[in-house]
Design a protein around this motif. Structure first.
Motif, PDB file in Angstrom:
ATOM      1  N   THR A   1      15.288  -4.774  10.583  1.00  0.00           N
ATOM      2  CA  THR A   1      15.062  -3.282  10.584  1.00  0.00           C
ATOM      3  C   THR A   1      15.331  -2.904   9.045  1.00  0.00           C
ATOM      4  OG1 THR A   1      15.556  -2.938  12.907  1.00  0.00           O
ATOM      5  CG2 THR A   1      16.090  -1.083  11.386  1.00  0.00           C
ATOM      6  N   PHE A   2      16.697  -3.455   8.740  1.00  0.00           N
ATOM      7  CA  PHE A   2      17.011  -3.114   7.118  1.00  0.00           C
ATOM      8  C   PHE A   2      16.087  -3.696   6.359  1.00  0.00           C
ATOM      9  CE2 PHE A   2      21.139  -2.534   9.312  1.00  0.00           C
ATOM     10  CZ  PHE A   2      21.493  -1.155   8.591  1.00  0.00           C
ATOM     11  N   GLY A   3      15.385  -4.781   6.422  1.00  0.00           N
ATOM     12  CA  GLY A   3      14.351  -5.214   5.673  1.00  0.00           C
ATOM     13  C   GLY A   3      13.142  -4.545   5.580  1.00  0.00           C
ATOM     14  N   LEU A   4      12.642  -4.254   6.620  1.00  0.00           N
ATOM     15  CA  LEU A   4      11.583  -3.199   6.666  1.00  0.00           C
ATOM     16  C   LEU A   4      11.721  -1.971   6.279  1.00  0.00           C
ATOM     17  CD1 LEU A   4       9.932  -4.752   9.976  1.00  0.00           C
ATOM     18  CD2 LEU A   4       8.811  -5.226   7.811  1.00  0.00           C
ATOM     19  N   SER A   5      13.030  -1.350   6.512  1.00  0.00           N
ATOM     20  CA  SER A   5      13.184  -0.168   6.059  1.00  0.00           C
ATOM     21  C   SER A   5      12.774   0.337   4.802  1.00  0.00           C
ATOM     22  CB  SER A   5      14.863   0.238   6.509  1.00  0.00           C
ATOM     23  OG  SER A   5      15.634  -0.473   5.397  1.00  0.00           O
ATOM     24  N   VAL A   6      12.808  -0.737   3.869  1.00  0.00           N
ATOM     25  CA  VAL A   6      12.282  -0.325   2.360  1.00  0.00           C
ATOM     26  C   VAL A   6      10.834   0.152   2.505  1.00  0.00           C
ATOM     27  CG1 VAL A   6      11.393  -2.810   2.041  1.00  0.00           C
ATOM     28  CG2 VAL A   6      12.231  -1.333   0.086  1.00  0.00           C
ATOM     29  N   THR A   7       9.978  -0.396   3.383  1.00  0.00           N
ATOM     30  CA  THR A   7       8.638   0.145   3.425  1.00  0.00           C
ATOM     31  C   THR A   7       8.567   1.731   3.788  1.00  0.00           C
ATOM     32  OG1 THR A   7       8.332   0.141   5.797  1.00  0.00           O
ATOM     33  CG2 THR A   7       7.918  -1.891   4.302  1.00  0.00           C
ATOM     34  N   LEU A   8       9.674   2.369   4.386  1.00  0.00           N
ATOM     35  CA  LEU A   8       9.695   3.773   4.670  1.00  0.00           C
ATOM     36  C   LEU A   8       9.829   4.636   3.193  1.00  0.00           C
ATOM     37  CD1 LEU A   8      12.070   3.696   7.684  1.00  0.00           C
ATOM     38  CD2 LEU A   8       9.544   3.324   7.543  1.00  0.00           C
ATOM     39  N   PHE A   9       9.992   3.951   2.159  1.00  0.00           N
ATOM     40  CA  PHE A   9      10.223   4.676   1.035  1.00  0.00           C
ATOM     41  C   PHE A   9       8.936   4.294  -0.003  1.00  0.00           C
ATOM     42  CE2 PHE A   9      14.555   4.080   2.746  1.00  0.00           C
ATOM     43  CZ  PHE A   9      14.887   5.238   2.434  1.00  0.00           C
ATOM     44  N   SER A  10       7.877   3.744   0.810  1.00  0.00           N
ATOM     45  CA  SER A  10       6.914   3.470  -0.228  1.00  0.00           C
ATOM     46  C   SER A  10       6.057   4.791  -0.464  1.00  0.00           C
ATOM     47  CB  SER A  10       5.938   2.636   0.484  1.00  0.00           C
ATOM     48  OG  SER A  10       4.725   2.263   0.039  1.00  0.00           O
ATOM     49  N   ASP A  11       5.402   4.670  -1.705  1.00  0.00           N
ATOM     50  CA  ASP A  11       4.693   5.753  -2.094  1.00  0.00           C
ATOM     51  C   ASP A  11       2.959   5.773  -1.209  1.00  0.00           C
ATOM     52  OD1 ASP A  11       6.240   6.683  -3.986  1.00  0.00           O
ATOM     53  OD2 ASP A  11       5.186   5.167  -5.637  1.00  0.00           O
ATOM     54  N   PHE A  12       2.985   4.801  -0.455  1.00  0.00           N
ATOM     55  CA  PHE A  12       1.793   4.653   0.303  1.00  0.00           C
ATOM     56  C   PHE A  12       2.163   4.960   1.920  1.00  0.00           C
ATOM     57  CE2 PHE A  12       0.965   2.500  -3.556  1.00  0.00           C
ATOM     58  CZ  PHE A  12      -0.516   2.861  -3.918  1.00  0.00           C
ATOM     59  N   THR A  13       1.155   5.852   2.342  1.00  0.00           N
ATOM     60  CA  THR A  13       1.592   6.244   3.805  1.00  0.00           C
ATOM     61  C   THR A  13       1.213   5.244   4.952  1.00  0.00           C
ATOM     62  OG1 THR A  13       0.875   8.545   3.567  1.00  0.00           O
ATOM     63  CG2 THR A  13       0.477   7.921   5.966  1.00  0.00           C
ATOM     64  N   PRO A  14      -0.035   4.172   4.508  1.00  0.00           N
ATOM     65  CA  PRO A  14      -0.285   3.267   5.365  1.00  0.00           C
ATOM     66  C   PRO A  14       0.726   2.086   5.520  1.00  0.00           C
ATOM     67  CG  PRO A  14      -2.213   3.560   4.107  1.00  0.00           C
ATOM     68  CD  PRO A  14      -1.112   4.476   3.598  1.00  0.00           C
ATOM     69  N   ILE A  15       1.735   1.924   4.319  1.00  0.00           N
ATOM     70  CA  ILE A  15       2.877   1.118   4.094  1.00  0.00           C
ATOM     71  C   ILE A  15       4.084   1.504   4.901  1.00  0.00           C
ATOM     72  CG2 ILE A  15       4.371  -0.099   2.562  1.00  0.00           C
ATOM     73  CD1 ILE A  15       2.277  -0.549   0.661  1.00  0.00           C
ATOM     74  N   ARG A  16       4.267   2.896   4.714  1.00  0.00           N
ATOM     75  CA  ARG A  16       5.146   3.634   5.542  1.00  0.00           C
ATOM     76  C   ARG A  16       5.028   3.480   6.989  1.00  0.00           C
ATOM     77  NH1 ARG A  16       4.361   7.524   1.830  1.00  0.00           N
ATOM     78  NH2 ARG A  16       3.995   9.332   3.349  1.00  0.00           N
ATOM     79  N   LEU A  17       3.897   3.700   7.662  1.00  0.00           N
ATOM     80  CA  LEU A  17       3.438   3.612   8.649  1.00  0.00           C
ATOM     81  C   LEU A  17       3.653   2.118   9.491  1.00  0.00           C
ATOM     82  CD1 LEU A  17       2.203   4.954  11.478  1.00  0.00           C
ATOM     83  CD2 LEU A  17      -0.133   4.360  10.562  1.00  0.00           C
ATOM     84  N   PHE A  18       3.172   1.415   8.696  1.00  0.00           N
ATOM     85  CA  PHE A  18       3.375  -0.135   9.103  1.00  0.00           C
ATOM     86  C   PHE A  18       4.781  -0.413   9.345  1.00  0.00           C
ATOM     87  CE2 PHE A  18       3.464  -4.853   8.703  1.00  0.00           C
ATOM     88  CZ  PHE A  18       2.306  -5.350   9.249  1.00  0.00           C
ATOM     89  N   GLY A  19       5.495  -0.060   8.509  1.00  0.00           N
ATOM     90  CA  GLY A  19       6.971  -0.577   8.589  1.00  0.00           C
ATOM     91  C   GLY A  19       7.314   0.524   9.810  1.00  0.00           C
ATOM     92  N   ALA A  20       7.231   1.698  10.002  1.00  0.00           N
ATOM     93  CA  ALA A  20       7.894   2.333  10.945  1.00  0.00           C
ATOM     94  C   ALA A  20       7.333   1.935  12.307  1.00  0.00           C
ATOM     95  CB  ALA A  20       7.603   3.834  10.880  1.00  0.00           C
TER      96      ALA A  20
END
Length: 720
Positions: free
Chosen positions: A670-689
């Motif tokens: 969870t903590f490792g993937l949480s960094v994707t939530l701060f990505s500039d790209f919606t697909p990456i944020r969605l993937f992580g969430a």
């Protein structure tokens, strides 16, 4: 030779223990190779590859692009004024458009200043609409031209606060980046101070995605590594244990980045997330291995006991990635291959590095914090106390979640592939409001002139004003809309334009400017109306990026959904084979499908019920990852059963050894993937969430449902 549930893959770690010097040399050589490879990372700058497949529609699009000679790319400049444009503004903009024509690689500039009055015997090409100098009453001339009802674009919006310049660039003569730099220099030099300009176009969008990806890749992996390292130390409260869990995973993630270069695959918006995903999975394996080493004290025992389960979880994740190859999409095929091979490469690096570091990093006597064990034990007690009730509840939840997931809508907007703070996305919206759209749908017809004219009229009836361009518009301008322009009359037009409007001797092309189809429900309805009208009116082919985005995206999601089913069946079969028990299938299916359905249904809460390719990808990979906890729990349960324990006792043993680490690894993931939530790209944020939601649902269901299934008399058999 009898292999365990890891199919012998854990023997890599055992070999490293047996031959530490040779393994160290090999690992050191690999690190040097990785270090020399990383500077050669490349990034994908072709947005069409996101959508194109082997379908007839994609083949038609490729054929159309191959016919373009020379290859042209269009850059649009949206120039706006806070007030109504006056004659002075228009004069400066005309000079600007003329200067643009002298830039290297520019073949034509379409603007309001190319407009001409109807041709006369004295002026076969017509006289310019805008006089020299431009008169203050130019708006009246513009209104008079529109009153001719030719349908030709005027490139000025109705409120006279914005104009559009369309620059055609020969990409054989210059790179798009150089052309954009020249355009921006001209804008900086010649644009009046009270006006503002923004640039867009397919290649502009691609360039912005690539630029954002480079920054995002560095930030994601750097911050991801820091966050997961800090979290590992904080949760384990043991520096040496944290090093053993994290360092092998960091090396594995670097190896995956290098693998993309070795395979010749550029980094995309999707594959950008693979290194950080495999980093957190590698740390999860490291925690399982280190936890056993700390508890039992033998390095070989840790690799022999936990290594097979880690190997099997890597195989299930690789199967999930591999299932994506069914799509036939080039970019997703690369994503799948990189993920599948990268998963196994990362596992190999992790287990070898762990085996080598285990020799030189002695663990302390400090125990692992017990909060995770307490949490796991309480949940398993709930599930084991009333197994029938828990199983019935989960089956009901599965039905409800599956229904919710089935009600999602296939959706793939291009704008979400741009950085979240992108000015280009806002520019595209503004152009759509002022001029009907940024993207062009290409309609081809081989019918006669009357059929073509009828088709144009029907398209104009459902499209925004001045967005339909064809030979019919020029026939109206010439004064004889009932007959096609003669070859002599067409010679008065730019040759490049004529070549675009004629796809061949018997084929006419009609260009319809539209917004991005899946920008909103309204833009989707508009595109569908254009498409269905063209089909009903007898169009032979309908292509262009909007068509590809609309229909190939939906087809892609359907193919990915098939890949999800294949991943679920494949990973389940693999685990059942590994444990040599067909009766495990129901034990595996429900606990691992339910989290996916919950995550899929949750799209209604935070993604307007839109099912994008990224969401399906996340669900597919999540299944391969979610089944990891099940594998570790079943492995410890099976080991306990072999010693003669009852099913109830084996569940307690498995919870004590595996449940504690399952909670810790889920927190780390969870903590490792949480960094994707701060990505500039919606697909990456969605993937992580999506991954995070699925992992927590999987943990809770594993700890609640698995004990119920394993202690229920119909599944609690001796073999597992």
């Amino acid at each position: 030779m009898v292999w365990g549930i890891g199919f012998g893959a854990e023997r890599l770690g055992l070999a490293a223990i047996k031959f530490p010097r040779s393994a160290t040399l090999c690992l050191f050589a690999l690190l040097i190779l990785i270090g020399n490879t990383l500077p050669r990372l490349s990034f994908d700058d072709d947005i069409h590859r996101v959508f194109l497949s082997d379908s007839p529609l994609s083949q038609a699009q490729r054929a159309y692009e191959a016919e373009q000679s020379p290859p042209l790319s269009t850059v649009l400049m949206h120039i706006t004024s806070p007030d109504t444009l006056d004659a002075e503004d228009m004069t400066a903009l005309r000079d600007l458009s003329l200067d643009m024509e002298f830039l290297e690689g520019v073949t034509a500039v379409a603007s309001p200043f190319i407009l001409r009055w109807l041709p006369t015997p004295d002026a076969p090409s017509g006289t310019p609409l805008f006089e020299t100098p431009i008169e203050p009453a130019f708006a009246n001339d513009l209104a008079s031209f529109r009153a001719l009802e030719t349908g030709l674009p005027t490139f000025v919006n109705d409120s006279l606060t914005a104009i559009l310049l369309s620059v055609a660039i020969n990409t054989d003569q210059t790179k798009i980046a150089a052309a954009m730099s020249g355009i921006q220099s001209e804008l900086d030099r010649a644009l009046p101070g009270d006006l503002s300009a923004n640039i867009t176009g397919e290649k502009v969008i691609s360039a912005e995605i690539v630029s954002g990806l480079k920054d995002d890749l560095i930030e994601l992996n750097l911050w991801g590594a820091l966050i997961i390292t800090f979290t590992a130390f904080a949760l384990l409260r043991d520096l040496r244990m944290g090093l053993l869990a994290v360092v092998p995973a960091l090396v594995g993630a670097a190896g995956v980045l290098a693998l993309s270069v070795w395979l010749g695959y550029p980094i995309t918006v999707l594959s950008n997330v693979i290194p950080i995903l495999l980093l957190v999975l590698g740390v999860a394996d490291g925690v399982h291995l280190t936890g056993h080493l700390k508890e039992h004290g033998t390095l070989r025992g840790a690799v022999e006991t936990v290594g097979p389960a880690c190997a099997l979880t890597a195989l299930t994740t690789a199967v999930a990635f591999a299932s994506i190859t069914l799509t036939g999409n080039a970019q997703l095929f690369e994503f799948a291959v990189l993920g599948a091979i990268g998963t196994m490469l990362s596992f190999g690096i992790v287990i070898v590095t762990f085996a080598l570091l285990g020799w030189i990093i002695p663990l302390s006597d400090r125990p692992i914090p017990q909060f995770s064990a307490v949490f796991a034990r309480r949940l398993t007690l709930i599930g084991a106390a009333r197994p029938r009730v828990m199983i019935a509840f989960c089956i009901l939840a599965l039905c409800v979640a599956a229904f919710g997931f089935s009600q999602t809508q296939a959706w793939f907007p291009l704008y979400q592939n741009l950085p979240v703070d992108s000015a280009t996305s806002a520019t595209n919206d503004a152009i759509s409001d002022d001029f009907g759209g940024v993207f062009q749908t290409v309609v081809e017809t081989s019918g006669g002139w009357n059929d073509t004219r009828s088709l144009v009229e029907e398209l104009e009836a459902v499209s925004a004003p001045e967005t339909v361009l064809s030979e019919v518009n020029f026939a109206r301008w010439l004064g004889h809309p009932d007959t096609a322009p003669t070859p002599q009359e067409l010679e008065t037009l730019p040759k490049a334009l004529v070549d675009q409007l004629r796809g061949g001797e018997d084929t006419s092309r009609i260009f319809v400017s539209v917004p991005e189809p899946m920008r909103s429900d309204d833009t989707l309805a508009l595109f569908d109306a254009v498409y269905e009208t063209a089909l009903a009116a007898g169009a032979d082919t309908i292509i262009g990026l909007p068509t590809i985005m609309r229909y190939e995206a939906v087809s892609l999601i359907e193919q990915l959904s098939l890949g999800l089913i294949v991943a679920a069946l494949g990973a389940t079969a693999l685990v059942a084979i590994a444990f040599r028990s067909a009766r495990l299938v129901p034990v595996l299916i429900i606990p691992n499908v339910l989290p996916l359905m919950i995550a899929g249904a949750s799209l209604h809460l935070w993604a307007q019920g839109q099912l994008s390719p990224t969401a399906v990808l996340a669900l597919t990979i999540s299944f391969g990852v979610a089944i990891d906890d099940t594998v570790h729990f079943l492995s410890r349960f099976s080991d306990a059963k072999v010693t003669g324990q009852t099913s109830e006792q084996a569940v307690v043993t498995a919870t004590k050894s595996a449940g504690q680490v399952m909670v810790l690894t889920t927190l780390l993931l969870t903590f490792g993937l949480s960094v994707t939530l701060f990505s500039d790209f919606t697909p990456i944020r969605l993937f992580g969430a999506m991954m995070i939601v699925t992992l927590w649902a999987a943990l809770l269901i594993d700890l609640l449902l698995l004990p119920a299934l394993l202690t229920w008399k119909r599944t609690a058999h001796a073999s597992v």
